[in-house]
Design an enzyme around this catalytic site. Structure first.
Site, PDB file in Angstrom:
ATOM      1  N   ARG A  43      -7.007  -3.992  -2.994  1.00 13.71           N
ATOM      2  CA  ARG A  43      -5.989  -4.839  -2.083  1.00 13.71           C
ATOM      3  C   ARG A  43      -6.291  -4.843  -0.585  1.00 13.71           C
ATOM      4  O   ARG A  43      -5.913  -5.831   0.069  1.00 13.71           O
ATOM      5  CB  ARG A  43      -4.476  -4.380  -2.415  1.00 13.71           C
ATOM      6  CG  ARG A  43      -4.421  -2.526  -1.881  1.00 13.71           C
ATOM      7  CD  ARG A  43      -3.134  -2.346  -2.201  1.00 13.71           C
ATOM      8  NE  ARG A  43      -2.106  -2.783  -1.669  1.00 13.71           N
ATOM      9  CZ  ARG A  43      -1.001  -3.700  -2.095  1.00 13.71           C
ATOM     10  NH1 ARG A  43      -1.002  -3.833  -3.387  1.00 13.71           N
ATOM     11  NH2 ARG A  43      -0.048  -4.440  -1.329  1.00 13.71           N
ATOM     12  N   VAL A  76       2.181  -9.519   2.510  1.00 14.47           N
ATOM     13  CA  VAL A  76       1.515  -8.671   1.474  1.00 14.47           C
ATOM     14  C   VAL A  76       2.622  -7.624   1.019  1.00 14.47           C
ATOM     15  O   VAL A  76       2.782  -6.603   1.803  1.00 14.47           O
ATOM     16  CB  VAL A  76       0.258  -7.892   1.585  1.00 14.47           C
ATOM     17  CG1 VAL A  76      -0.296  -7.391   0.135  1.00 14.47           C
ATOM     18  CG2 VAL A  76      -0.868  -9.349   2.029  1.00 14.47           C
ATOM     19  N   SER A  77       3.169  -7.871  -0.121  1.00 17.47           N
ATOM     20  CA  SER A  77       4.471  -7.014  -0.431  1.00 17.47           C
ATOM     21  C   SER A  77       3.809  -5.391  -0.609  1.00 17.47           C
ATOM     22  O   SER A  77       2.734  -4.995  -0.695  1.00 17.47           O
ATOM     23  CB  SER A  77       5.015  -7.429  -1.667  1.00 17.47           C
ATOM     24  OG  SER A  77       5.584  -8.559  -1.494  1.00 17.47           O
ATOM     25  N   ALA A  78       4.839  -4.619  -0.404  1.00 19.21           N
ATOM     26  CA  ALA A  78       4.543  -3.028  -0.459  1.00 19.21           C
ATOM     27  C   ALA A  78       4.107  -2.722  -1.764  1.00 19.21           C
ATOM     28  O   ALA A  78       4.728  -3.168  -2.693  1.00 19.21           O
ATOM     29  CB  ALA A  78       5.463  -2.208   0.003  1.00 19.21           C
ATOM     30  N   GLN A  82       5.964  -4.021  -5.553  1.00 11.34           N
ATOM     31  CA  GLN A  82       4.983  -4.792  -6.529  1.00 11.34           C
ATOM     32  C   GLN A  82       5.143  -4.104  -7.943  1.00 11.34           C
ATOM     33  O   GLN A  82       5.287  -4.743  -8.878  1.00 11.34           O
ATOM     34  CB  GLN A  82       3.572  -4.755  -6.110  1.00 11.34           C
ATOM     35  CG  GLN A  82       3.503  -5.637  -4.875  1.00 11.34           C
ATOM     36  CD  GLN A  82       2.023  -5.960  -4.397  1.00 11.34           C
ATOM     37  OE1 GLN A  82       1.011  -5.059  -4.412  1.00 11.34           O
ATOM     38  NE2 GLN A  82       1.731  -6.964  -3.689  1.00 11.34           N
TER      39      GLN A  82
END
Ligand code: SAM
Length: 409
Positions: A43, A76-78, A82
């Site tokens: 990521r 960018v989501s945590a 997610q």
């Protein structure tokens, strides 16, 4: 995937393993395939400007864009949220999944879970985001991800039907395209805003309606494009950045001047005798309160307002606040005699401070006695569905495309 230097690859892997372990400890990742995805996806490549160790922190969201009002509109989501959504989607190998709101890493998580026989379509309205997602996909080598630029309002008909749709942007409504492009029995996971409260809801399609299986507290950036529907703020105090405001989401227009005056006056506290654990979430209580109370916007207060004693608490997601004319009362808590627990109560302001606080406390007690062990059920019907075809009781939220009902079976 291997890196040029063995040392670098080892460090990365250790970070991913530690993150995956944390997600398990937080209860966010339970399915071994969800855990495996987080152990695998690189990521950090989606956020090259960010310290790599940060990108592998379970609660770390990387903000990638902010609008002219200072509102975050892309991230960018945590990993934790997610993981929660991936669990809610119950993805199976071979599935075709649409991700609404792109970036790369979460599409890669889904790609890991659907496998090579499956397909992920990840869409975003913002070409900067889809360009970044394209680069991420190219760099990581996933061949089962298609990146699409477009407004989620229309879905992605060319790749439908989907076994699951995972929405990673806050939605006040559910456009018909999402339901139409979802297979019967398929799952829509969506951060749905209901009277100001956003929950990521896992909904199963049954005919033209959607029925919830789970819902979890969350915060997401707001929808843009045709579905944009931002909440309006009624500002009750704004001095030196110590803002206190009510977020209106279909609530009656408040008498702002009267409420401002009320906030500036001394408050009255009423206690409920109901306690919660220090780490116990209050999102079920809040959803209950908004089901039974007609005028309960969330109060957003900046930390400075708390420091100065203007309000007794702050939460980035907002505090339920009962408004009645020129008075209001918001939920609060204090440490109980049993030191690990907190007693719930209400802080009232205005001419009817005590009465409004008591009303809020009555409902906190009702929740404790009758509803605490129950799960809210959230159902979504097409707009125009007659009342007699809706569940007999519950809170109905009318949106342009849908009628959302929160009930407590
Ligand atoms: C939280 S970010 C997505 C995070 C991404 N899924 C991830 O896990 O890294 C939300 C995204 O939704 C996008 N978005 C907002 N409104 C949209 C719309 N109407 N259609 C498609 N994308 C939208 C934003 O541009 C933003 O990039």
């Amino acid at each position: 995937m291997t890196d040029k230097t063995g040392q670098q690859a080892t460090t990365e892997q250790q970070m991913r393993d530690a993150m995956a372990q944390k997600l398990i400890e937080l209860g966010a990742a339970r399915d071994p395939r969800v855990v495996a995805a987080f152990r695998t996806v690189r990521r950090h490549l989606a956020a090259p400007d960010v310290d790599m160790t940060e990108t592998y922190q379970a609660e770390f969201a990387t903000i990638t864009k902010t609008d002219e009002h200072g509102v975050d509109i892309s991230s960018v989501s945590a990993p934790r949220i997610q993981a929660v959504q991936l669990e809610q989607a119950r993805i199976e190998p071979g599935w075709t999944v649409l991700e609404v709101g792109s970036g790369g890493p979460n599409a890669a998580n889904i790609a890991e879970m659907v496998g090579e026989q499956g397909h992920v379509v990840t869409m975003d309205i913002d070409t900067d985001v889809t360009a970044r997602a394209e680069r991420f996909v190219a760099e990581t080598g996933y061949r089962n991800i298609t990146v699409v630029t477009g407004d989620a309002e229309g879905g992605v008909p060319d790749h439908a039907p989907f076994d699951a749709i995972i929405v990673t942007v806050q939605a006040a409504d559910i456009p018909p395209a999402w339901v139409d492009q979802l297979k019967q029995g398929g799952r829509l996971v969506v951060p749905l805003r209901m009277r100001g409260m956003t929950r990521t809801v896992s909904l199963v399609r049954e005919g033209d309606r959607l029925i919830s299986c789970s819902h979890e507290l969350c915060g997401f950036v707001p929808m843009q494009g045709a579905g944009e529907d931002r909440m309006r703020l009624a500002v009750l105090h704004d001095v030196d950045g110590e803002e206190v405001a009510l977020r209106l989401d279909g609530h009656p227009e408040p008498d702002v001047e009267a409420l401002r005056t009320a906030l500036a006056q001394p408050s009255t506290k009423v206690w409920s005798g109901v306690t919660v654990g220090g780490m116990e979430p209050k999102d079920h209580l809040d959803l209950f309160l908004t089901t039974v109370l007609d005028n309960l916007p969330l109060m957003a207060a900046k930390p400075g307002a708390r420091k100065r004693g203007i309000v007794a608490g702050v939460s980035p997601l907002g505090i339920p606040t009962l408004v009645a004319g020129g008075s209001f009362a918001y939920r609060t808590s204090r440490r109980s005699d049993d030191s690990d627990r907190w007693e719930l109560g209400a802080v009232g302001h205005g001419p009817e401070d005590e009465k409004v606080a008591e009303r809020l406390v009555d409902e906190i007690q009702a929740w404790h006695h009758e509803y605490r062990s129950r799960q809210a059920r959230i159902e979504v019907y097409p707009a125009g569905t007659p009342d007699d075809q809706l569940p007999a009781s519950g809170r109905v939220i009318d949106r342009p495309h849908t009628r959302v009902i929160i009930s407590w079976p």
